[in-house]
Write a protein that holds these residues in place. Structure first.
Motif, PDB file in Angstrom:
ATOM      1  N   UNK A 136       0.839  -1.201   0.000  1.00 51.46           N
ATOM      2  CA  UNK A 136       0.000   0.000   0.000  1.00 51.46           C
ATOM      3  C   UNK A 136       0.873   1.250   0.000  1.00 51.46           C
ATOM      4  N   UNK A 137       1.958   1.240   0.775  1.00 51.08           N
ATOM      5  CA  UNK A 137       2.884   2.377   0.788  1.00 51.08           C
ATOM      6  C   UNK A 137       3.505   2.583  -0.583  1.00 51.08           C
ATOM      7  N   UNK A 138       3.842   1.482  -1.245  1.00 51.06           N
ATOM      8  CA  UNK A 138       4.408   1.582  -2.599  1.00 51.06           C
ATOM      9  C   UNK A 138       3.413   2.249  -3.537  1.00 51.06           C
ATOM     10  N   UNK A 139       2.171   1.783  -3.495  1.00 47.07           N
ATOM     11  CA  UNK A 139       1.155   2.242  -4.445  1.00 47.07           C
ATOM     12  C   UNK A 139       0.792   3.713  -4.225  1.00 47.07           C
ATOM     13  N   UNK A 144      -3.241  12.838 -12.363  1.00 42.83           N
ATOM     14  CA  UNK A 144      -2.083  12.207 -12.990  1.00 42.83           C
ATOM     15  C   UNK A 144      -1.399  11.242 -12.029  1.00 42.83           C
ATOM     16  N   UNK A 145      -1.320  11.629 -10.765  1.00 41.82           N
ATOM     17  CA  UNK A 145      -0.665  10.786  -9.770  1.00 41.82           C
ATOM     18  C   UNK A 145      -1.532   9.583  -9.424  1.00 41.82           C
ATOM     19  N   UNK A 146      -2.853   9.782  -9.414  1.00 38.53           N
ATOM     20  CA  UNK A 146      -3.770   8.665  -9.174  1.00 38.53           C
ATOM     21  C   UNK A 146      -3.643   7.629 -10.283  1.00 38.53           C
ATOM     22  N   UNK A 147      -3.540   8.082 -11.528  1.00 37.53           N
ATOM     23  CA  UNK A 147      -3.391   7.164 -12.652  1.00 37.53           C
ATOM     24  C   UNK A 147      -2.100   6.352 -12.511  1.00 37.53           C
ATOM     25  N   UNK A 148      -1.032   7.003 -12.054  1.00 42.76           N
ATOM     26  CA  UNK A 148       0.229   6.285 -11.837  1.00 42.76           C
ATOM     27  C   UNK A 148       0.053   5.226 -10.756  1.00 42.76           C
ATOM     28  N   UNK A 168      -2.789   3.721  -9.923  1.00 36.76           N
ATOM     29  CA  UNK A 168      -3.619   2.658 -10.494  1.00 36.76           C
ATOM     30  C   UNK A 168      -2.799   1.788 -11.443  1.00 36.76           C
ATOM     31  N   UNK A 169      -1.889   2.405 -12.166  1.00 32.41           N
ATOM     32  CA  UNK A 169      -0.987   1.656 -13.036  1.00 32.41           C
ATOM     33  C   UNK A 169      -0.129   0.710 -12.192  1.00 32.41           C
ATOM     34  N   UNK A 170       0.308   1.180 -11.022  1.00 33.28           N
ATOM     35  CA  UNK A 170       1.081   0.336 -10.114  1.00 33.28           C
ATOM     36  C   UNK A 170       0.274  -0.865  -9.645  1.00 33.28           C
ATOM     37  N   UNK A 171      -1.014  -0.652  -9.319  1.00 33.56           N
ATOM     38  CA  UNK A 171      -1.878  -1.764  -8.917  1.00 33.56           C
ATOM     39  C   UNK A 171      -2.029  -2.761 -10.056  1.00 33.56           C
ATOM     40  N   UNK A 216      -7.961   0.736   0.360  1.00 41.02           N
ATOM     41  CA  UNK A 216      -8.346   1.790   1.313  1.00 41.02           C
ATOM     42  C   UNK A 216      -7.495   3.031   1.138  1.00 41.02           C
ATOM     43  N   UNK A 217      -6.187   2.854   1.035  1.00 43.41           N
ATOM     44  CA  UNK A 217      -5.304   4.017   0.941  1.00 43.41           C
ATOM     45  C   UNK A 217      -5.488   4.742  -0.381  1.00 43.41           C
ATOM     46  N   UNK A 218      -5.585   4.021  -1.475  1.00 37.16           N
ATOM     47  CA  UNK A 218      -5.711   4.677  -2.787  1.00 37.16           C
ATOM     48  C   UNK A 218      -7.013   5.454  -2.888  1.00 37.16           C
ATOM     49  N   UNK A 219      -8.125   4.819  -2.560  1.00 35.96           N
ATOM     50  CA  UNK A 219      -9.432   5.474  -2.711  1.00 35.96           C
ATOM     51  C   UNK A 219      -9.585   6.646  -1.746  1.00 35.96           C
ATOM     52  N   UNK A 220      -9.279   6.430  -0.476  1.00 35.25           N
ATOM     53  CA  UNK A 220      -9.501   7.487   0.515  1.00 35.25           C
ATOM     54  C   UNK A 220      -8.546   8.657   0.294  1.00 35.25           C
ATOM     55  N   UNK A 221      -7.297   8.371  -0.046  1.00 33.44           N
ATOM     56  CA  UNK A 221      -6.351   9.463  -0.321  1.00 33.44           C
ATOM     57  C   UNK A 221      -6.786  10.245  -1.545  1.00 33.44           C
ATOM     58  N   UNK A 222      -7.192   9.549  -2.608  1.00 37.53           N
ATOM     59  CA  UNK A 222      -7.632  10.239  -3.818  1.00 37.53           C
ATOM     60  C   UNK A 222      -8.828  11.151  -3.550  1.00 37.53           C
ATOM     61  N   UNK A 223      -9.719  10.724  -2.646  1.00 39.07           N
ATOM     62  CA  UNK A 223     -10.924  11.495  -2.362  1.00 39.07           C
ATOM     63  C   UNK A 223     -10.698  12.612  -1.350  1.00 39.07           C
ATOM     64  N   UNK A 224      -9.639  12.543  -0.555  1.00 41.54           N
ATOM     65  CA  UNK A 224      -9.448  13.539   0.512  1.00 41.54           C
ATOM     66  C   UNK A 224      -8.248  14.452   0.301  1.00 41.54           C
TER      67      UNK A 224
END
Length: 407
Positions: free
Chosen positions: A171-174, A359-363, A365-368, A385-393
């Motif tokens: 999760x930290x990587x992504x 742009x960072x979210x796409x990167x 998601x590409x990692x996932x 959890x980390x990707x979705x909540x961070x992207x939204x907040x």
């Protein structure tokens, strides 16, 4: 109108995030662990009922969709595994999908609620980063050992120390690209410290794939988002090309040093990387994982439409999420899974396109996407959890005000 107080939503996310990002909760009895998710889901439904009836129907539609996904994955991938029941596996999968249910509620939440959830998530991440770093120093390889379910008593000790395992490390990587975004936007020392903490945690965890993937996402984050980053990215590529032989020798030296330090796993991974670059083949653990992925691919070829859902059950490798889905559920199940997830990811991207984080979210998601081909991801709710909540907040006050005017 946006309500300034979203009490039920706050309680829901508090319960969910504490469960996901506090490994110490794993030592609790099953009923108490289930209570965290039950409270989160109940409060989410209460929040939706108090906000908008459309959101209730929208959310229940996806809850049903996720339940059907869970059934297909269990039937096609895990049905013959006697150690895993349909109820337990379905609950585990649902915990992974659950962050997607928060996309719509968070999109229209108040600024104070967004700030509360962002601060909560950052606090939980910082605490787990600290305890995981210290834990891997006191108990070498602790995060790697947590990936194995065999040593139950040992894992309980690590969890009591709040040491993050496989899911937390990846999760930290992504999410590393999105913290790069946050630091570039805010120039806040806190985010620089978090990024340093993320890098140290990944290094101490001894997951070679995590190290390589984090460097890859770091490169894309810096090179695709600024001219300076692209320039230095090309410089690094040129240096690697010119010093290729020296770098390969350094990899072998590092492998030997790791072996002499009793870090056999890191030594093997480095030797595998050297072998793959120089010979185009792999042995050891990497070669074994290739065999596992191939077994899932051959299962798909033997029954491309229905997979293991109908007829004989072909053996799967269980080490490549997406190929396991193909082999286990065939094109029928895989298409259904993708159709549900595609709509939710589109909701996330449609929201993000109004903000610089896209742009960072796409990167991320590409990692996932990359990671899902080489390993399993649905056992790690920390990733979703980390990707979705961070992207939204991770949006600014100005973004919120623009959104509020449009409602």
């Amino acid at each position: 109108m946006i309500k300034e107080s979203n009490t039920f939503l706050r309680i829901s996310l508090f319960s969910y995030l504490v469960y996901v990002f506090a490994p110490i909760t794993r030592i609790l009895p099953d009923m108490l662990k289930a209570a965290f998710i039950g409270i989160a889901l109940l409060c989410l439904i209460l929040h939706l009922l108090s906000e908008n009836k459309y959101l209730v129907s929208f959310t229940f539609k996806y809850i049903i969709g996720f339940v059907l996904i869970d059934f297909l994955i269990y039937q096609g991938v895990w049905r013959t595994n006697g150690a895993i029941t349909m109820v337990n596996k379905s609950l585990m999968l649902f915990v992974f999908w659950m962050p997607f249910l928060y996309i719509k509620p968070l999109e229209v939440s108040s600024e104070s609620t967004i700030r509360f959830i962002r601060n909560l998530l950052e606090l939980l991440l910082i605490i787990e980063i600290i305890t995981t770093c210290i834990g891997n120093i006191i108990f070498p390889m602790a995060s790697r050992l947590l990936a194995s379910p065999l040593e139950v008593e040992q894992n309980r000790i690590f969890q009591m120390a709040n040491i993050g395992g496989y899911g937390f490390i990846y999760a930290l990587v992504i999410v590393l690209p999105m913290f790069i975004y946050r630091y570039k936007e805010k120039r806040n020392l806190k985010y620089l410290i978090i990024m340093i903490g993320i890098s140290l945690t990944i290094a101490f965890a001894n997951y070679m794939t995590a190290v390589v993937l984090s460097l890859t996402l770091l490169y894309f984050s810096l090179s695709l988002t600024s001219k300076k980053g692209r320039f230095w990215g090309l410089v690094v590529i040129a240096i690697i090309y010119c010093l290729g032989d020296t770098i390969l020798e350094s990899i072998l030296t590092l492998s030997a040093n790791a072996l002499s330090s009793d870090n056999h796993i890191m030594s093997e991974r480095l030797a595998n990387i050297h072998e793959y670059i120089t010979e185009g083949s792999t042995s050891g653990d990497m070669g074994y994982r290739d065999e596992l992925r191939n077994s899932s691919w051959f299962a798909f070829l033997s029954s491309p439409i229905w997979g293991n859902l109908i007829g004989n059950f072909s053996t799967l490798g269980l080490h490549s999420e997406f190929i396991d889905w193909l082999g286990g559920t065939g094109l029928f199940g895989f298409s259904f899974i993708v159709s549900i997830l595609y709509k939710q990811i589109c909701h996330l991207l449609n929201f993000a396109k109004r903000h610089p984080i896209k742009r960072y979210l796409i990167i991320s998601l590409f990692g996932i996407f990359m990671f899902g081909f080489i390993n399993v991801i649905t056992t790690a709710p920390e990733i979703s959890a980390s990707v979705v909540i961070i992207a939204m907040t991770f949006r600014n006050s100005n973004d919120y005000k623009l959104r509020r005017k449009s409602l």
